[in-house]
Design a protein around this motif. Structure first.
Motif, short mmCIF file in Angstrom:
data_model
loop_
_atom_site.label_atom_id
_atom_site.label_comp_id
_atom_site.label_asym_id
_atom_site.label_seq_id
_atom_site.Cartn_x
_atom_site.Cartn_y
_atom_site.Cartn_z
N ASN A 188 0.84 -1.20 0.00
CA ASN A 188 0.00 0.00 0.00
C ASN A 188 0.87 1.24 0.00
O ASN A 188 2.07 1.18 0.32
CB ASN A 188 -0.90 0.02 1.24
N VAL A 190 0.92 5.52 1.24
CA VAL A 190 0.31 6.63 1.98
C VAL A 190 0.65 7.89 1.21
O VAL A 190 1.82 8.11 0.84
CB VAL A 190 0.86 6.71 3.41
N ALA A 235 -1.03 6.44 10.08
CA ALA A 235 -1.53 5.73 8.90
C ALA A 235 -0.62 4.57 8.53
O ALA A 235 -1.09 3.49 8.15
CB ALA A 235 -1.65 6.70 7.72
N LEU A 239 -1.73 0.56 8.38
CA LEU A 239 -1.61 -0.26 7.18
C LEU A 239 -0.67 -1.45 7.39
O LEU A 239 -0.82 -2.49 6.74
CB LEU A 239 -1.12 0.59 6.01
N SER A 244 -5.54 -4.13 9.07
CA SER A 244 -5.78 -3.82 7.67
C SER A 244 -5.43 -5.00 6.77
O SER A 244 -4.97 -4.83 5.64
CB SER A 244 -4.99 -2.58 7.25
N PHE A 252 -3.49 5.64 0.10
CA PHE A 252 -4.24 6.14 1.25
C PHE A 252 -3.94 7.63 1.41
O PHE A 252 -2.89 8.02 1.93
CB PHE A 252 -3.84 5.35 2.49
N THR A 254 -3.77 11.02 2.92
CA THR A 254 -3.73 11.54 4.29
C THR A 254 -3.36 13.00 4.21
O THR A 254 -2.23 13.40 4.47
CB THR A 254 -2.69 10.75 5.12
N SER A 499 -6.70 9.15 12.86
CA SER A 499 -6.90 9.58 11.48
C SER A 499 -7.43 11.02 11.45
O SER A 499 -8.20 11.39 10.57
CB SER A 499 -7.87 8.64 10.77
N PHE A 507 -12.13 5.07 1.26
CA PHE A 507 -11.11 4.12 1.72
C PHE A 507 -11.47 2.73 1.18
O PHE A 507 -12.34 2.04 1.70
CB PHE A 507 -11.06 4.12 3.24
N THR A 509 -11.40 -0.97 0.68
CA THR A 509 -11.05 -2.11 1.53
C THR A 509 -11.55 -3.37 0.83
O THR A 509 -12.58 -3.94 1.17
CB THR A 509 -11.71 -1.97 2.92
#
Length: 519
Positions: A188, A190, A235, A239, A244, A252, A254, A499, A507, A509
């Motif tokens: 992932n 950020v 974050a 993750l 997660s 993601f 942020t 967050s 988001f 998922t």
């Protein structure tokens, strides 16, 4: 939410660019959570100072491994990974945080030199380190977290090379998630917005320019401030955690738009909480100390969930049960009024209730289906948000809308459901802009296939449902479909102070499925 969700005891975490800023704070946070941390940067003195902070933060006094290295150099990357494995004989998390940026104009005579410098650190080094680490991450079913930027999603004038490097990194993240999902490795990124680090200084700005920039940017962010390194570190840890485990291949965001969250004294209203995602979310909030309001059309189901919520509460807090149909205006008003009468406050609204039906443009009753779906999935969310906003403003609370990956990816003979979720995603973003100045955050969670009663509700038979889940299991990069707890974990994270710099996001998922090609 599990009290061990952020326990990284026995885990080895390698963080590049960890001699300052986001990387340094992330290293300290991982140390607090019990991890054995490997820190690396080009500045030995800075690295030594961070090492002291990491050691002091470790509950068991674990000394970090310090490796002075420049990740744009292949030999340094190999030495970094070899040193990590030699010292700890394993690797669980790779955080590719090191980054480099410069202002660039297409008129610059040295633009290709700048291109080389930026791409070597921001893209090539990430590919190289991922390549060197993957055999070790496969053994631990570990994960990779790439620190990208809002600039990977939003272009910036005279900053083109940095932007394309982060856009490339975002796509690499998605592609690698597809490739490594079957190996049990999640990947992932950020994407921070403006964060107080030394980055602006590195790109050539002077102190007075930097101060003026942060001062001007703060009020332009819906949350009313620029980010801090801890926002991004939170974050990253989320993750990297098991919370997660159904999240891979996402960027993601942020940008201001606790995993062990403590919701003591908070009041959380969850619609559609008589079963599935809503029920599990209610239990998880109860575990975290919240007063929970559960609501559904089915009184029997609601009663059973209420028992689970009561049993889950560490202090025996009894949930408020309200039988209601959120597609009915009177029921919505009664639901909110009952909540405020009982608790005199509201901190979190989770708009989870949803409805779906197959629909073809040939259906004679397509407008009836449209009305039913939109009334629950969109109109009710608008209505409840409208009714709750005055109370959420008092608590600086937040709204979490449960959408679907169908709001992002179209599906044949499912058009009305898809447009309802697409509308919900846009409403989330618009409301985040409107309510950010009021201190209210608004986000959505977009689940992929999750084992609930949803497929049964839309008309599928048991053998069809079983076959569908079995087929999807093999097609999802992560190797399984979702469970309600996966979505509940995302909801609790977005509702928590961890967050606090996240608003207006969808988001995803979905186990990486949005980027997968299904046959």
């Amino acid at each position: 939410m599990s009290t061990t969700s952020r326990d990284f005891s026995g885990k080895v975490v390698l963080i590049t660019g960890s001699s300052s800023g986001i990387g340094a704070v992330a290293a300290v946070e991982f140390a607090k959570a019990g991890a054995q941390v490997v820190i690396t940067g080009r500045n030995a003195d800075n690295l030594s100072e961070v090492a002291k902070e990491v050691l002091n933060a470790s509950p068991t006094g674990l000394k970090p491994l310090e490796v002075v290295a420049d990740v744009s150099k292949d030999d340094d990357c190999r030495r970094l990974v070899d040193s990590t494995i030699k010292q700890f004989n394993r690797l669980d998390v790779l955080v590719n945080n090191a980054g480099f940026g410069l202002g660039t104009s297409i008129y610059d005579s040295d633009i290709l030199d700048k291109y080389q410098q930026i791409m070597d650190t921001n893209v090539r080094a990430v590919i190289n380190l991922s390549h060197l680490c993957v055999e070790h991450l496969e053994k631990t079913k570990g994960n990779i977290i790439n620190i990208s930027s809002v600039c990977g999603l939003k272009p910036a004038s005279t900053f083109s090379i940095y932007c394309i490097s982060k856009s490339a990194l975002d796509m690499f993240t998605k592609c690698l998630a597809l490739e490594l999902g079957p190996k049990g490795i999640r990947v992932n990124s950020v994407n921070p917005g403006a964060v107080r680090t030394n980055f602006l200084q590195v790109v050539g700005m002077k102190k007075d320019q930097i101060d003026a920039a942060y001062e001007s940017w703060g009020p332009k962010h819906p949350v009313g401030r620029v980010g801090e390194s801890i926002d991004i570190a939170n974050a990253i840890l989320f993750l990297a955690s098991s919370e997660s485990s159904f999240v891979t291949g996402i960027n993601f965001l942020t940008d201001g738009g606790s995993i062990n969250a403590n919701f003591s004294g908070k009041v959380v209203l969850i619609t559609g909480s008589g079963s599935g995602i809503g029920a599990v979310t209610a239990v998880e909030f109860a575990k975290a100390g919240a007063h929970v309001v559960v609501t559904d059309r089915n009184a029997d189901n609601l009663s059973e969930v209420a028992k689970e919520v009561l049993n889950a509460s560490p202090t025996g807090l009894k949930p408020l049960e309200v039988v209601a149909d959120v597609s009915k205006d009177d029921d919505c008003r009664r639901l909110v009024d009952s909540t405020i009468k009982q608790f005199n406050r509201l901190d979190v609204l989770v708009n989870n209730a949803g409805f779906g039906l197959y629909s073809s443009i040939y259906d004679s009753d397509i407008l009836d289906k449209y009305q039913k779906i939109m009334d629950t999935n969109v109109r009710a969310v608008i209505n409840l948000s409208h009714l709750c906003v005055e109370h959420l403003e008092k608590t600086k609370g937040n709204i979490i809308n449960i959408s679907s990956f169908c709001g992002i990816k179209p599906a044949s003979i499912f058009s009305i459901y898809c447009i309802s979720k697409s509308a919900l995603d846009m409403f989330t973003k618009c409301l985040a802009l409107e309510l950010g100045p009021k201190g209210i955050r608004v986000n959505s969670v977009n689940p992929g296939a999750v084992r609930t009663n949803f497929l049964q509700v839309v008309g599928m038979k048991k053998d069809q449902i079983d076959a569908a889940y079995e087929a999807m299991t093999t097609q999802y990069p992560i190797g399984r479909v979702g469970e309600s707890i996966d979505i509940a974990n995302a909801i609790l994270f977005l509702a928590s102070s961890e967050s606090s710099f996240v608003t207006g996001i969808n988001f995803l998922t979905d186990g990486g499925s949005i980027n997968a090609s299904f046959s």
